[in-house]
Enzyme design. Sequence first.
Site, PDB file in Angstrom:
ATOM      1  N   LYS A   1       0.835  -1.206   0.000  1.00  0.00           N
ATOM      2  CA  LYS A   1       0.000   0.000   0.000  1.00  0.00           C
ATOM      3  C   LYS A   1       0.871   1.258   0.000  1.00  0.00           C
ATOM      4  O   LYS A   1       0.684   2.163  -0.781  1.00  0.00           O
ATOM      5  CB  LYS A   1      -0.924  -0.044   1.226  1.00  0.00           C
ATOM      6  CG  LYS A   1      -1.850   1.132   1.335  1.00  0.00           C
ATOM      7  CD  LYS A   1      -2.793   0.958   2.523  1.00  0.00           C
ATOM      8  CE  LYS A   1      -3.558   2.233   2.788  1.00  0.00           C
ATOM      9  NZ  LYS A   1      -4.455   2.138   3.937  1.00  0.00           N
TER      10      LYS A   1
ATOM     11  N   GLU B   1      10.525  -4.679   4.586  1.00  0.00           N
ATOM     12  CA  GLU B   1      10.584  -6.112   4.231  1.00  0.00           C
ATOM     13  C   GLU B   1      10.243  -6.293   2.751  1.00  0.00           C
ATOM     14  O   GLU B   1      10.931  -7.007   2.017  1.00  0.00           O
ATOM     15  CB  GLU B   1       9.584  -6.927   5.070  1.00  0.00           C
ATOM     16  CG  GLU B   1       9.912  -7.047   6.540  1.00  0.00           C
ATOM     17  CD  GLU B   1       9.309  -5.932   7.381  1.00  0.00           C
ATOM     18  OE1 GLU B   1       8.937  -4.878   6.809  1.00  0.00           O
ATOM     19  OE2 GLU B   1       9.218  -6.104   8.613  1.00  0.00           O
TER      20      GLU B   1
ATOM     21  N   GLY C   1      -4.847  -2.139   5.399  1.00  0.00           N
ATOM     22  CA  GLY C   1      -4.058  -3.296   4.939  1.00  0.00           C
ATOM     23  C   GLY C   1      -4.763  -4.627   5.185  1.00  0.00           C
ATOM     24  O   GLY C   1      -4.926  -5.440   4.271  1.00  0.00           O
ATOM     25  N   ARG C   2      -5.203  -4.859   6.425  1.00  0.00           N
ATOM     26  CA  ARG C   2      -5.796  -6.166   6.745  1.00  0.00           C
ATOM     27  C   ARG C   2      -7.222  -6.302   6.233  1.00  0.00           C
ATOM     28  O   ARG C   2      -7.843  -7.343   6.413  1.00  0.00           O
ATOM     29  CB  ARG C   2      -5.710  -6.418   8.250  1.00  0.00           C
ATOM     30  CG  ARG C   2      -6.329  -5.346   9.104  1.00  0.00           C
ATOM     31  CD  ARG C   2      -5.957  -5.527  10.567  1.00  0.00           C
ATOM     32  NE  ARG C   2      -6.388  -4.406  11.381  1.00  0.00           N
ATOM     33  CZ  ARG C   2      -5.710  -3.274  11.528  1.00  0.00           C
ATOM     34  NH1 ARG C   2      -4.553  -3.104  10.900  1.00  0.00           N
ATOM     35  NH2 ARG C   2      -6.161  -2.306  12.294  1.00  0.00           N
TER      36      ARG C   2
ATOM     37  N   GLU D   1      -4.805  -7.387  15.214  1.00  0.00           N
ATOM     38  CA  GLU D   1      -4.273  -6.063  14.889  1.00  0.00           C
ATOM     39  C   GLU D   1      -5.396  -5.026  15.002  1.00  0.00           C
ATOM     40  O   GLU D   1      -5.160  -3.866  15.304  1.00  0.00           O
ATOM     41  CB  GLU D   1      -3.661  -6.046  13.485  1.00  0.00           C
ATOM     42  CG  GLU D   1      -2.671  -4.917  13.297  1.00  0.00           C
ATOM     43  CD  GLU D   1      -1.781  -5.058  12.071  1.00  0.00           C
ATOM     44  OE1 GLU D   1      -0.589  -4.737  12.171  1.00  0.00           O
ATOM     45  OE2 GLU D   1      -2.272  -5.482  11.008  1.00  0.00           O
TER      46      GLU D   1
ATOM     47  N   HIS E   1      -5.425 -34.059  17.129  1.00  0.00           N
ATOM     48  CA  HIS E   1      -4.312 -34.911  17.567  1.00  0.00           C
ATOM     49  C   HIS E   1      -3.188 -34.073  18.139  1.00  0.00           C
ATOM     50  O   HIS E   1      -2.064 -34.545  18.259  1.00  0.00           O
ATOM     51  CB  HIS E   1      -3.821 -35.760  16.388  1.00  0.00           C
ATOM     52  CG  HIS E   1      -4.853 -36.738  15.934  1.00  0.00           C
ATOM     53  ND1 HIS E   1      -4.840 -38.064  16.304  1.00  0.00           N
ATOM     54  CD2 HIS E   1      -5.972 -36.558  15.191  1.00  0.00           C
ATOM     55  CE1 HIS E   1      -5.893 -38.678  15.781  1.00  0.00           C
ATOM     56  NE2 HIS E   1      -6.603 -37.781  15.105  1.00  0.00           N
TER      57      HIS E   1
ATOM     58  N   LYS F   1       9.520  -1.498  14.941  1.00  0.00           N
ATOM     59  CA  LYS F   1      10.032  -1.175  13.598  1.00  0.00           C
ATOM     60  C   LYS F   1      11.094  -0.089  13.691  1.00  0.00           C
ATOM     61  O   LYS F   1      12.167  -0.184  13.105  1.00  0.00           O
ATOM     62  CB  LYS F   1       8.878  -0.626  12.744  1.00  0.00           C
ATOM     63  CG  LYS F   1       8.220  -1.613  11.837  1.00  0.00           C
ATOM     64  CD  LYS F   1       7.483  -0.854  10.723  1.00  0.00           C
ATOM     65  CE  LYS F   1       6.004  -0.854  10.909  1.00  0.00           C
ATOM     66  NZ  LYS F   1       5.229  -0.202   9.868  1.00  0.00           N
TER      67      LYS F   1
HETATM   68  C1  G6Q Z   1      -2.557  -3.999   8.161  1.00  0.00           C
HETATM   69  C2  G6Q Z   1      -1.325  -3.323   8.462  1.00  0.00           C
HETATM   70  C3  G6Q Z   1      -0.095  -4.014   7.965  1.00  0.00           C
HETATM   71  C4  G6Q Z   1       0.263  -3.716   6.509  1.00  0.00           C
HETATM   72  C5  G6Q Z   1       1.696  -4.139   6.261  1.00  0.00           C
HETATM   73  C6  G6Q Z   1       2.129  -3.930   4.836  1.00  0.00           C
HETATM   74  O1  G6Q Z   1      -3.653  -3.570   8.424  1.00  0.00           O
HETATM   75  O2  G6Q Z   1      -1.414  -2.015   8.057  1.00  0.00           O
HETATM   76  O3  G6Q Z   1      -0.130  -5.410   8.132  1.00  0.00           O
HETATM   77  O4  G6Q Z   1      -0.628  -4.352   5.655  1.00  0.00           O
HETATM   78  O5  G6Q Z   1       2.540  -3.451   7.132  1.00  0.00           O
HETATM   79  O6  G6Q Z   1       2.048  -2.583   4.495  1.00  0.00           O
HETATM   80  P1  G6Q Z   1       2.218  -2.118   3.016  1.00  0.00           P
HETATM   81  O7  G6Q Z   1       1.114  -2.728   2.212  1.00  0.00           O
HETATM   82  O8  G6Q Z   1       2.159  -0.627   3.031  1.00  0.00           O
HETATM   83  O9  G6Q Z   1       3.548  -2.635   2.544  1.00  0.00           O
END
Ligand code: G6Q
Length: 552
Positions: free
Chosen positions: A214, A220, A275-276, A361, A392, A512
């Site tokens: 996003k 990462e 994001g989520r 989250e 199990h 972070k």
């Molecule tokens: C979700 C968070 C988080 C996000 C990641 C990736 O709600 O905001 O999990 O999706 O940190 O972020 P980017 O899509 O910006 O790389």
Amino acid sequence: MSGQARILRAPRAGRAAWRLLAAHEKQLRGTHLRELFATDPRRGERMSAEAAGIYLDYSKNRINDETLRLLLELAHECGLGERIEAMFTGAHVNTTEDRAALHSALRAPRGERLVVDGVEVISQVQEVLDRMATFAERVRSGAWRGHTGKRIRNVVNIGIGGSDLGPVMAYEALRHYSARDLNFRFVSNVDGTDFAEATRDLDCTETLFIISSKTFTTIETLSNAHAARAWCVAGLGDEAAVRKHFVAVSTNGTGVAQFGIDTDNMFGFWDWVGGRYSMDSAIGLSTMIAIGPEHFRALLAGGHAMDAHFRNAPFAANLPVLLGLISIWNNDFLGAQTTAILPYDQYLKRFPAYLQQLAMESNGKQVTLRGARIGYQTGPIYWGEPGTNGQHSFYQLLHQGTKLVPCDFIGFCQTLNPLGRQHDLLIANLFAQSEALAFGKTAEQLRAEGVPARLVAHRTFEGNRPSNTLLAERLTPAALGALVALYEHSVYTQAAIWNINPFDQWGVELGKALAQQMLPELELPSAPDVAHDSSTQALIQRYRRLKRWPTT
Ligand code: G6Q
């Protein structure tokens, strides 16, 4: 078994109902599910609801009609109805980031209109979906060719958190519907092993990378994207290859262009998609390539059906509201700390991990919308494994441990892979587990069966352990869409009661920032002099002593 919750303060808005619920819990405490079922032969059918193809049986919870009445009153006192409307109409319900949370607009049908902050958003959504569909069809048909003219055989999504968990979960869940002549891989971890293992057997001439981020600033994802780019350019011997082997999903066109991806090959979304909550946006590009645009539209339609139900159905028959309120009951009044997600379908193997982020989250918060410290329990810990594997492994604790673990069982009446009597066996296990958890087995029953006295205590199941069962006809894209929306809205329902913001995630910031600051201490031959606590200091020193330094 498990101590009762310490009922501290209640959310300001719902104080009256909260207090009544606390008092009611004391009265109901001694009542076993055996008794609740014995005195109401129709309880199983009565305490159920159905919407968007999903049947919810919530009768195996420690509740009676009065509990439900009070929980519904709590929802009204907390203004749940207004909060639902606020979310659907684009109010800035994400208060700390001053944004709307409009994942529901991602699945609104073409032709609907919604103006948010002066902009009509549904036509924008449809435009991106159409571009995604054209691209997905080109990849699926082989019309999109790599740098050397070969067709794409491998699609690698690079993203993390919300830009990974939804796509992986959806790909696994809908694999049955996927193009089997394409391989899908997902790289998220900054650990180089993730990228190395995902690409080691791939031919770069046939590989397409989707960089999903996003913000396009996530360390990462950018590290893995640069690794992918180097791998691709090294394999193809030409920088120009990037154009044919990389596309991006992002809200940050400048970042995408700086990385070297042609913004013609970028699929956008908007800051009002968290994001989520983004798997139905362009973040689902890998899903669309896998299952095709038509199935992807069916996934959205399933989500939309659940959205409409959440927005319009009376609370007493509203699946997300009921699921959310029962979770509040188990968590805040019965003292349960966790919720186990137990899908009896192998295709849903990543569903618990996906829900873990969605729920934890979103609702792992300690202050109210106005920033006041909270005096009650918020989001429970979500975890789980597909049945029957969990049986199990950890079910022993569910049945006889000292902790109360409410469970959500998820199953389908038809299998996508018939194999002898195995589907009946699978579903028999699902139903049997919820029955055993609820009703248990008494010492009298064991004695009557002739179990030796010394083993009776060991073999007793006290029962009275709560669960929900979600049952759908078949795992289709629409059923998955509805299931995801059901949990999204159940999370929102709980957030509304707790008066917290489920759409921000400030709690991920500190670690972070510290990692960024610490990097030079691990990388530079002469370590900068930075003060740390003695534990962190000793760990850094040990790492520096034992790590392999690059040879120049
Ligand atoms: C979700 C968070 C988080 C996000 C990641 C990736 O709600 O905001 O999990 O999706 O940190 O972020 P980017 O899509 O910006 O790389």
